[in-house]
Each structure stands twice: as structure tokens, then as C-alpha cells.
Design a protein around this motif. Structure first.
Motif, PDB file in Angstrom:
ATOM      1  N   VAL A  95       0.834  -1.208   0.000  1.00  0.00           N
ATOM      2  CA  VAL A  95       0.000   0.000   0.000  1.00  0.00           C
ATOM      3  C   VAL A  95       0.865   1.253   0.000  1.00  0.00           C
ATOM      4  O   VAL A  95       0.569   2.234  -0.712  1.00  0.00           O
ATOM      5  N   GLU A  96       1.934   1.254   0.772  1.00  0.00           N
ATOM      6  CA  GLU A  96       2.823   2.415   0.808  1.00  0.00           C
ATOM      7  C   GLU A  96       3.417   2.680  -0.576  1.00  0.00           C
ATOM      8  O   GLU A  96       3.453   3.833  -1.045  1.00  0.00           O
ATOM      9  N   ARG A  97       3.891   1.620  -1.221  1.00  0.00           N
ATOM     10  CA  ARG A  97       4.481   1.785  -2.555  1.00  0.00           C
ATOM     11  C   ARG A  97       3.420   2.170  -3.582  1.00  0.00           C
ATOM     12  O   ARG A  97       3.646   3.031  -4.446  1.00  0.00           O
ATOM     13  N   TYR A  98       2.250   1.539  -3.502  1.00  0.00           N
ATOM     14  CA  TYR A  98       1.162   1.816  -4.441  1.00  0.00           C
ATOM     15  C   TYR A  98       0.672   3.251  -4.289  1.00  0.00           C
ATOM     16  O   TYR A  98       0.437   3.952  -5.284  1.00  0.00           O
ATOM     17  N   ALA A  99       0.514   3.686  -3.049  1.00  0.00           N
ATOM     18  CA  ALA A  99       0.027   5.048  -2.792  1.00  0.00           C
ATOM     19  C   ALA A  99       0.988   6.087  -3.350  1.00  0.00           C
ATOM     20  O   ALA A  99       0.557   7.109  -3.901  1.00  0.00           O
ATOM     21  N   GLU A 100       2.292   5.828  -3.231  1.00  0.00           N
ATOM     22  CA  GLU A 100       3.266   6.762  -3.785  1.00  0.00           C
ATOM     23  C   GLU A 100       3.236   6.724  -5.316  1.00  0.00           C
ATOM     24  O   GLU A 100       3.247   7.774  -5.977  1.00  0.00           O
ATOM     25  N   THR A 101       3.172   5.518  -5.879  1.00  0.00           N
ATOM     26  CA  THR A 101       3.199   5.365  -7.334  1.00  0.00           C
ATOM     27  C   THR A 101       2.031   6.079  -7.999  1.00  0.00           C
ATOM     28  O   THR A 101       2.191   6.747  -9.016  1.00  0.00           O
ATOM     29  N   TYR A 102       0.840   5.945  -7.401  1.00  0.00           N
ATOM     30  CA  TYR A 102      -0.373   6.494  -8.009  1.00  0.00           C
ATOM     31  C   TYR A 102      -0.866   7.768  -7.328  1.00  0.00           C
ATOM     32  O   TYR A 102      -1.983   8.211  -7.587  1.00  0.00           O
ATOM     33  N   ALA A 103      -0.027   8.342  -6.477  1.00  0.00           N
ATOM     34  CA  ALA A 103      -0.328   9.620  -5.822  1.00  0.00           C
ATOM     35  C   ALA A 103      -1.721   9.619  -5.183  1.00  0.00           C
ATOM     36  O   ALA A 103      -2.534  10.523  -5.402  1.00  0.00           O
ATOM     37  N   LEU A 104      -1.991   8.602  -4.372  1.00  0.00           N
ATOM     38  CA  LEU A 104      -3.288   8.514  -3.692  1.00  0.00           C
ATOM     39  C   LEU A 104      -3.413   9.622  -2.653  1.00  0.00           C
ATOM     40  O   LEU A 104      -2.432  10.019  -2.017  1.00  0.00           O
ATOM     41  N   SER A 105      -4.626  10.077  -2.454  1.00  0.00           N
ATOM     42  CA  SER A 105      -4.885  11.022  -1.373  1.00  0.00           C
ATOM     43  C   SER A 105      -4.814  10.291  -0.036  1.00  0.00           C
ATOM     44  O   SER A 105      -4.804   9.047   0.011  1.00  0.00           O
ATOM     45  N   GLY A 106      -4.809  11.043   1.051  1.00  0.00           N
ATOM     46  CA  GLY A 106      -4.775  10.417   2.376  1.00  0.00           C
ATOM     47  C   GLY A 106      -5.969   9.516   2.612  1.00  0.00           C
ATOM     48  O   GLY A 106      -5.829   8.411   3.160  1.00  0.00           O
ATOM     49  N   ASP A 107      -7.156   9.961   2.198  1.00  0.00           N
ATOM     50  CA  ASP A 107      -8.365   9.155   2.381  1.00  0.00           C
ATOM     51  C   ASP A 107      -8.321   7.898   1.523  1.00  0.00           C
ATOM     52  O   ASP A 107      -8.723   6.814   1.962  1.00  0.00           O
ATOM     53  N   GLU A 108      -7.832   8.016   0.288  1.00  0.00           N
ATOM     54  CA  GLU A 108      -7.734   6.849  -0.597  1.00  0.00           C
ATOM     55  C   GLU A 108      -6.756   5.825  -0.033  1.00  0.00           C
ATOM     56  O   GLU A 108      -7.027   4.614  -0.052  1.00  0.00           O
ATOM     57  N   LYS A 109      -5.642   6.307   0.469  1.00  0.00           N
ATOM     58  CA  LYS A 109      -4.653   5.404   1.044  1.00  0.00           C
ATOM     59  C   LYS A 109      -5.203   4.703   2.284  1.00  0.00           C
ATOM     60  O   LYS A 109      -5.030   3.483   2.456  1.00  0.00           O
ATOM     61  N   SER A 110      -5.902   5.439   3.142  1.00  0.00           N
ATOM     62  CA  SER A 110      -6.475   4.848   4.352  1.00  0.00           C
ATOM     63  C   SER A 110      -7.503   3.785   4.006  1.00  0.00           C
ATOM     64  O   SER A 110      -7.571   2.722   4.643  1.00  0.00           O
ATOM     65  N   ALA A 111      -8.338   4.064   2.987  1.00  0.00           N
ATOM     66  CA  ALA A 111      -9.358   3.102   2.569  1.00  0.00           C
ATOM     67  C   ALA A 111      -8.716   1.838   2.014  1.00  0.00           C
ATOM     68  O   ALA A 111      -9.170   0.714   2.296  1.00  0.00           O
ATOM     69  N   LEU A 112      -7.663   2.007   1.217  1.00  0.00           N
ATOM     70  CA  LEU A 112      -6.966   0.844   0.668  1.00  0.00           C
ATOM     71  C   LEU A 112      -6.303   0.038   1.766  1.00  0.00           C
ATOM     72  O   LEU A 112      -6.360  -1.203   1.765  1.00  0.00           O
ATOM     73  N   MET A 113      -5.696   0.707   2.741  1.00  0.00           N
ATOM     74  CA  MET A 113      -5.043   0.019   3.852  1.00  0.00           C
ATOM     75  C   MET A 113      -6.059  -0.795   4.646  1.00  0.00           C
ATOM     76  O   MET A 113      -5.800  -1.953   5.014  1.00  0.00           O
ATOM     77  N   ALA A 114      -7.241  -0.209   4.905  1.00  0.00           N
ATOM     78  CA  ALA A 114      -8.286  -0.911   5.651  1.00  0.00           C
ATOM     79  C   ALA A 114      -8.782  -2.124   4.876  1.00  0.00           C
ATOM     80  O   ALA A 114      -9.028  -3.198   5.449  1.00  0.00           O
ATOM     81  N   SER A 115      -8.923  -1.969   3.556  1.00  0.00           N
ATOM     82  CA  SER A 115      -9.373  -3.078   2.718  1.00  0.00           C
ATOM     83  C   SER A 115      -8.367  -4.218   2.714  1.00  0.00           C
ATOM     84  O   SER A 115      -8.736  -5.399   2.808  1.00  0.00           O
ATOM     85  N   GLU A 116      -7.086  -3.876   2.630  1.00  0.00           N
ATOM     86  CA  GLU A 116      -6.042  -4.903   2.611  1.00  0.00           C
ATOM     87  C   GLU A 116      -5.944  -5.623   3.953  1.00  0.00           C
ATOM     88  O   GLU A 116      -5.721  -6.840   4.004  1.00  0.00           O
ATOM     89  N   LEU A 117      -6.125  -4.903   5.051  1.00  0.00           N
ATOM     90  CA  LEU A 117      -6.106  -5.538   6.370  1.00  0.00           C
ATOM     91  C   LEU A 117      -7.262  -6.519   6.504  1.00  0.00           C
ATOM     92  O   LEU A 117      -7.100  -7.636   7.006  1.00  0.00           O
ATOM     93  N   LYS A 118      -8.441  -6.115   6.024  1.00  0.00           N
ATOM     94  CA  LYS A 118      -9.615  -6.994   6.080  1.00  0.00           C
ATOM     95  C   LYS A 118      -9.376  -8.266   5.268  1.00  0.00           C
ATOM     96  O   LYS A 118      -9.680  -9.379   5.718  1.00  0.00           O
TER      97      LYS A 118
END
Length: 229
Positions: A95-118
Motif C-alpha cells: 500500500v505504501e508503494r502503491y500510494a506513492e506510485t499512483y499519488a493517492l490522497s490520504g483518504d484513498e490510502k487509508s481506505a486501501l489500507m483498511a481493505s487490505e487488512l480486512k
């Protein structure tokens, strides 16, 4: 049955692999995809947060990636496979690498992190890169495939996949996140649900301290193993 290989035989199949490894060195980790030392790479199956940086991804990818091949005297290399266990540690670094690569917003990154944890708490998921001596037999996703996939825990209990999906991914994405892919291989996702009531008793899984992905066919097979610290 082949054991997990080590060292240089991982990255000799295609020139693209070397190009990608060179690109990854710019992130601060000079290593070929899947390189291993002579000792088992022990992992942590837990889901605590590690707070990775995007530049940590190559090292975490290597920690969770295994490689094996089965060679027959008659057929040569029957099957060669790289498998990445998408643990919580791997997903967090991803998620950290993906968020940097695709310039995710803070909310987008948090949502992706929560989804991956689930996901990490619900399934065992593997990204697989597979090559076979006969390209036509590289068909793990098919119901009538000659290959049989299963996941074995430290007690010997066996679990079968709920889904095996053939992936068509953009080359730049693969070069960034799963660089062992070559023009001779195919990529898959294999998913195993943590709880499968229809398969009898509960599967101990990572709690037993070991997970082995087993792929078997008429001509042979491979096993990839992850052991906890």
C-alpha cells in the motif's frame, strides 16, 4: 520434489528481469527478485503495523516471495514458480508503494489500507508467477487443469483454493510490484479462505507456524514454504 532455490538461478530466464532489478536498485535495495541466502527466510504472520516507507517494498517483497522448480530427466523444467504470500506485512508495504506510485490522497490510502487488512484476516492470498515446459499446460485457473493446488499448515492439514484467477496485468505494474514476471510466464492469484466449514475441521493455518503452497501434477510439482520466526 524441489525445495526453495537460492541465489542466481532465480533471475536468468529473461533479460527483462535484470532490467527490473536495476530499476529496483534505485529504491535502495540491490537484489534480484527472489534472491535467498542459504538459511530459511523466517517471517512474522502477525497483523501489527510496521509503518513502512515506499522504499521498503522491494525488501518486503523478497521476504515474502519463494521460488521453486521441478526438473525431470525427460521433460527438463516441468514447472517453475515464484509465489508471494500477501500477508499483512506484505500488504502494508504494498500500500505504501502503491500510494506513492499512483499519488493517492490520504483518504484513498487509508481506505486501501483498511481493505487490505480486512483481506489479510479473511483469506490466504498468493500472487503466483508460473512457467511450464509446455506452455499449453500453464493453466492453473482451469477446472480441468492437470495441476492441483493446496495449502498445507504446520500440522499437515490441507486446504484447497476457493479461487485461482489468471491475471492480465500491465507490464509497468508488474515491473514495479511483481518483477519476476517474464514473457514466458503467466501470473495468477490463488485464494484460500481461512475457514472452510465444508472441508471438515478448522484449518490451523498461520497459527501453526508454517504454511506450504503445494502444486502437483502428473509429471511432478513444487512446494513453497513460509515459516514463522
Amino acid at each position: 520434489m524441489s525445495k526453495n532455490t537460492t541465489g542466481d538461478d532465480v533471475a536468468t530466464t529473461n533479460r527483462r528481469t535484470f532490467v527490473r532489478a536495476a530499476a529496483w536498485s534505485a529504491l535502495g535495495v540491490v537484489t534480484l527478485a527472489g534472491c535467498r541466502t542459504g538459511q530459511p527466510v523466517l517471517v512474522d504472520f502477525g497483523d501489527r503495523s510496521r509503518h513502512f516507507l515506499p522504499s521498503d517494498y522491494p525488501a518486503i517483497f523478497n521476504r515474502w516471495t519463494r521460488h521453486a522448480r521441478f526438473v525431470s530427466a525427460n521433460e527438463g523444467t516441468v514447472i517453475e514458480m515464484w509465489g508471494t504470500l500477501k500477508s499483512w506485512e506484505f500488504r502494508e508495504a504494498y500500500v505504501e508503494r502503491y500510494a506513492e506510485t499512483y499519488a493517492l490522497s490520504g483518504d484513498e490510502k487509508s481506505a486501501l489500507m483498511a481493505s487490505e487488512l480486512k483481506k489479510s484476516r479473511a483469506v490466504y492470498e498468493f500472487h503466483l508467477t508460473v512457467q511450464t515446459s509446455d506452455y499449453r499446460s500453464n493453466d492453473l485457473e482451469k477446472r480441468d487443469s492437470a495441476w492441483r493446488l493446496s495449502l498445507v499448515d504446520g500440522t499437515g492439514d490441507e486446504l484447497f483454493p476457493s479461487e485461482v484467477e489468471f491475471l492480465r496485468l500491465p507490464i509497468p505494474y508488474e515491473e514495479t510490484f511483481f518483477p519476476e514476471k517474464t514473457s514466458f510466464s503467466r501470473a495468477y492469484t490463488a485464494t484460500f479462505e481461512h475457514e472452510k466449514p465444508d472441508q471438515g475441521s478448522a484449518f490451523g493455518g498461520a497459527a501453526t507456524g508454517e504454511l506450504t503452497l503445494r502444486v502437483r501434477g502428473p509429471l511432478g510439482g513444487v512446494e513453497l514454504t513460509w515459516q514463522s520466526k
